[in-house]
Scaffold this active site. Sequence first.
Site, PDB file in Angstrom:
ATOM      1  N   ARG A  64       0.843  -1.203   0.000  1.00  0.00           N
ATOM      2  CA  ARG A  64       0.000   0.000   0.000  1.00  0.00           C
ATOM      3  C   ARG A  64       0.876   1.251   0.000  1.00  0.00           C
ATOM      4  O   ARG A  64       0.623   2.222  -0.697  1.00  0.00           O
ATOM      5  CB  ARG A  64      -0.895  -0.042   1.245  1.00  0.00           C
ATOM      6  CG  ARG A  64      -1.976   1.008   1.270  1.00  0.00           C
ATOM      7  CD  ARG A  64      -2.876   0.827   2.469  1.00  0.00           C
ATOM      8  NE  ARG A  64      -3.573  -0.444   2.482  1.00  0.00           N
ATOM      9  CZ  ARG A  64      -4.662  -0.716   1.771  1.00  0.00           C
ATOM     10  NH1 ARG A  64      -5.197   0.194   0.993  1.00  0.00           N
ATOM     11  NH2 ARG A  64      -5.234  -1.905   1.836  1.00  0.00           N
ATOM     12  N   MET A  89     -11.805   3.855  -4.200  1.00  0.00           N
ATOM     13  CA  MET A  89     -12.053   2.663  -3.395  1.00  0.00           C
ATOM     14  C   MET A  89     -10.785   2.041  -2.812  1.00  0.00           C
ATOM     15  O   MET A  89     -10.681   0.821  -2.697  1.00  0.00           O
ATOM     16  CB  MET A  89     -12.818   1.621  -4.244  1.00  0.00           C
ATOM     17  CG  MET A  89     -14.118   2.129  -4.824  1.00  0.00           C
ATOM     18  SD  MET A  89     -15.230   2.808  -3.588  1.00  0.00           S
ATOM     19  CE  MET A  89     -15.881   1.293  -2.904  1.00  0.00           C
ATOM     20  N   ARG A  90      -9.838   2.875  -2.431  1.00  0.00           N
ATOM     21  CA  ARG A  90      -8.620   2.371  -1.800  1.00  0.00           C
ATOM     22  C   ARG A  90      -8.459   3.051  -0.452  1.00  0.00           C
ATOM     23  O   ARG A  90      -8.723   4.253  -0.318  1.00  0.00           O
ATOM     24  CB  ARG A  90      -7.379   2.719  -2.630  1.00  0.00           C
ATOM     25  CG  ARG A  90      -7.288   2.033  -3.960  1.00  0.00           C
ATOM     26  CD  ARG A  90      -6.948   0.580  -3.873  1.00  0.00           C
ATOM     27  NE  ARG A  90      -5.704   0.317  -3.175  1.00  0.00           N
ATOM     28  CZ  ARG A  90      -5.366  -0.875  -2.691  1.00  0.00           C
ATOM     29  NH1 ARG A  90      -6.195  -1.886  -2.785  1.00  0.00           N
ATOM     30  NH2 ARG A  90      -4.211  -1.062  -2.086  1.00  0.00           N
ATOM     31  N   ILE A  91      -7.999   2.273   0.522  1.00  0.00           N
ATOM     32  CA  ILE A  91      -7.686   2.858   1.831  1.00  0.00           C
ATOM     33  C   ILE A  91      -6.283   3.444   1.731  1.00  0.00           C
ATOM     34  O   ILE A  91      -5.379   2.824   1.173  1.00  0.00           O
ATOM     35  CB  ILE A  91      -7.767   1.772   2.922  1.00  0.00           C
ATOM     36  CG1 ILE A  91      -9.214   1.292   3.047  1.00  0.00           C
ATOM     37  CG2 ILE A  91      -7.232   2.289   4.255  1.00  0.00           C
ATOM     38  CD1 ILE A  91      -9.394   0.087   3.936  1.00  0.00           C
ATOM     39  N   HIS A 108     -18.893  10.471   1.594  1.00  0.00           N
ATOM     40  CA  HIS A 108     -19.401   9.139   1.943  1.00  0.00           C
ATOM     41  C   HIS A 108     -20.931   9.186   1.913  1.00  0.00           C
ATOM     42  O   HIS A 108     -21.532  10.131   2.428  1.00  0.00           O
ATOM     43  CB  HIS A 108     -18.903   8.720   3.331  1.00  0.00           C
ATOM     44  CG  HIS A 108     -19.310   7.329   3.686  1.00  0.00           C
ATOM     45  ND1 HIS A 108     -18.773   6.216   3.059  1.00  0.00           N
ATOM     46  CD2 HIS A 108     -20.223   6.864   4.567  1.00  0.00           C
ATOM     47  CE1 HIS A 108     -19.338   5.130   3.546  1.00  0.00           C
ATOM     48  NE2 HIS A 108     -20.222   5.489   4.460  1.00  0.00           N
TER      49      HIS A 108
HETATM   50  C1  GRF Z   1     -20.658   7.707  -4.214  1.00  0.00           C
HETATM   51  O1  GRF Z   1     -21.855   7.317  -3.599  1.00  0.00           O
HETATM   52  C2  GRF Z   1     -19.609   8.042  -3.192  1.00  0.00           C
HETATM   53  O2  GRF Z   1     -20.116   8.679  -2.062  1.00  0.00           O
HETATM   54  C3  GRF Z   1     -19.110   6.667  -2.824  1.00  0.00           C
HETATM   55  O3  GRF Z   1     -19.061   5.965  -4.036  1.00  0.00           O
HETATM   56  C4  GRF Z   1     -20.018   6.522  -4.944  1.00  0.00           C
HETATM   57  C5  GRF Z   1     -19.239   6.938  -6.138  1.00  0.00           C
HETATM   58  O4  GRF Z   1     -20.053   7.390  -7.154  1.00  0.00           O
HETATM   59  N1  GRF Z   1     -17.879   6.742  -2.101  1.00  0.00           N
HETATM   60  P1  GRF Z   1     -19.409   8.185  -8.366  1.00  0.00           P
HETATM   61  O5  GRF Z   1     -18.216   7.373  -8.871  1.00  0.00           O
HETATM   62  O6  GRF Z   1     -19.012   9.534  -7.890  1.00  0.00           O
HETATM   63  O7  GRF Z   1     -20.498   8.219  -9.398  1.00  0.00           O
END
Ligand code: GRF
Length: 211
Positions: A64, A89-91, A108
């Site tokens: 990471r 989608m990564r920590i 979020h």
């Molecule tokens: C959104 O609901 C955001 O809050 C979450 O993932 C979704 C991403 O949607 N973390 P997008 O890629 O911005 O359309």
Amino acid sequence: MRVGILISGFGSNMMKLIESCENKDSKASIELVFSNNPDAEGLKYAKSKGIKIVSIDHNSYESRIEFDNQVNKVLLDHDIEFICNAGFMRIHSDDFVNKWFNKHLNIHPSLLPSFKGLNTHKKAIEAGVKFAGCTVHMVRSGVDEGPIIGQAVTSVNQSDNEKLLAAKVLELEHRLYPVCLHLFAEDLIKVNLDKINYKEKAIKKLEDFKI
Ligand code: GRF
């Protein structure tokens, strides 16, 4: 303020952030869209807008920290001053979080601190909450943790399922995120550790989201 957006997928929040910076009076300018997923749909949109895109597959890094160091290098190479996670989608490693301390936002799709992590809407429906929404917050070490900058609320109806709720919340996200970003660009907000100081004008801009 030179802004970089981190995405992993569709990027609808990214699109709204980009649109919000197209106004000539905008003090924020989206200079880079980065993705850990080379196939992220959002990259195409950013490119069509003439924004620099960079994608680096995290799978090609052993750790990471090595991946995060590379992301950091890309951001610095583009003179990025502030970053927005938009469906990234990564920590992040603690080291990365510390490097961008108070210069890094996330969105979020829940009313934090409830329902952190994945499957947010499923958790909300199962919990039977009557209100849901989204949160823009500063990024800190814990997943979906950090000082809350803004929230937007919707009601959860009897007939709502995961999909319907996600769509309602996403609409709110699209409105809330740009407002929060511009608070920083216009220097209307100061964050010290966990304490947030809103200037009068910032409070006005967030008034739309009051219930
Ligand atoms: C959104 O609901 C955001 O809050 C979450 O993932 C979704 C991403 O949607 N973390 P997008 O890629 O911005 O359309």
